[in-house]
Design an enzyme around this catalytic site. Sequence first.
Site, PDB file in Angstrom:
ATOM      1  CB  SER A 141      -0.767  -9.856  -5.345  1.00  0.00           C
ATOM      2  OG  SER A 141      -0.544  -8.383  -4.665  1.00  0.00           O
ATOM      3  CE1 TYR A 154      -5.302  -9.611  -2.296  1.00  0.00           C
ATOM      4  CE2 TYR A 154      -3.152  -8.517  -1.956  1.00  0.00           C
ATOM      5  CZ  TYR A 154      -4.300  -8.970  -2.787  1.00  0.00           C
ATOM      6  OH  TYR A 154      -4.125  -8.720  -4.302  1.00  0.00           O
ATOM      7  CE  LYS A 158      -3.907 -12.134  -4.679  1.00  0.00           C
ATOM      8  NZ  LYS A 158      -4.483 -12.487  -5.967  1.00  0.00           N
TER       9      LYS A 158
END
Length: 273
Positions: A141, A154, A158
């Site tokens: 990402s 998150y 990532k």
Amino acid sequence: MRELSGKVAVVTGAASGIGRALALRFAAEGMTLMLADVDYGGLAQTAAMAGDVQVLTQITDVSDAWSVRHLANRCFGELGAVHVLCNNAGVFQGGHMWTRDEEDFSWLLGVNLWGVLHGVHEFVPRMIEQDSEGHIVNTVSVAGLFASPGSGGYSVTKYAALAASLTLAQDLAATGSKLRVSALCPGAVRTRIGDSDRTRPPGLTVNPTADEVESRESVARAAERGMEPAEVADLVVAGIHEERFLLLTDPRYADRLREQTETLLTGSLPVYQ
């Protein structure tokens, strides 16, 4: 890896979004598919859209080592080989770092990081033994490059997924393997990533805070304006052909990376809105 026709591709998170687009793009290349997801209905829809190529599907929770091992055993047992592995399954939850609880981090780490690690552990040794060209694509990402406000756990997952991809690529190169690795870093894409709670395990409670709701809504709005998943799939196939490690969906991210590095080297904090 120039020739994909007749080869075998495995895609996790294949029930929708980028995963579905990858599956359909590989099908257009004439590849045999093994598609995995926790969403049975979406998985069946993707398989039905793939056309005349051979397609197998498997309900798989990538956060669970046994589930991924079962997927790998079936792949190699029924298809005989795997040439492209896409560790693509991912979930999103935002919010401030101090408002996310242990269950939130456990869920995010399970899918976004352990999903990659389980895929590497169960597939890569057997792919190496094949002694043929192959490619591993890990969906990271842009959040694995730029940690922004409200990205919560998150970005943590990532960044770790990017580190895992870098290390894997270097390990394979150092040992003379024919396998290559790509870290796919998409920005806003028209997917349902903002609605990740639909796949949250029943045992994990959902207690959204105001900051988490705001982050989720922001991601959903960005996704609505984002690029089409099919464009991302085209980028991935080109990256496999050209053996590129870092796959950026927006050329402006390269300039942003340079700016971030320069800022960090001054000892300052990069700030992104």
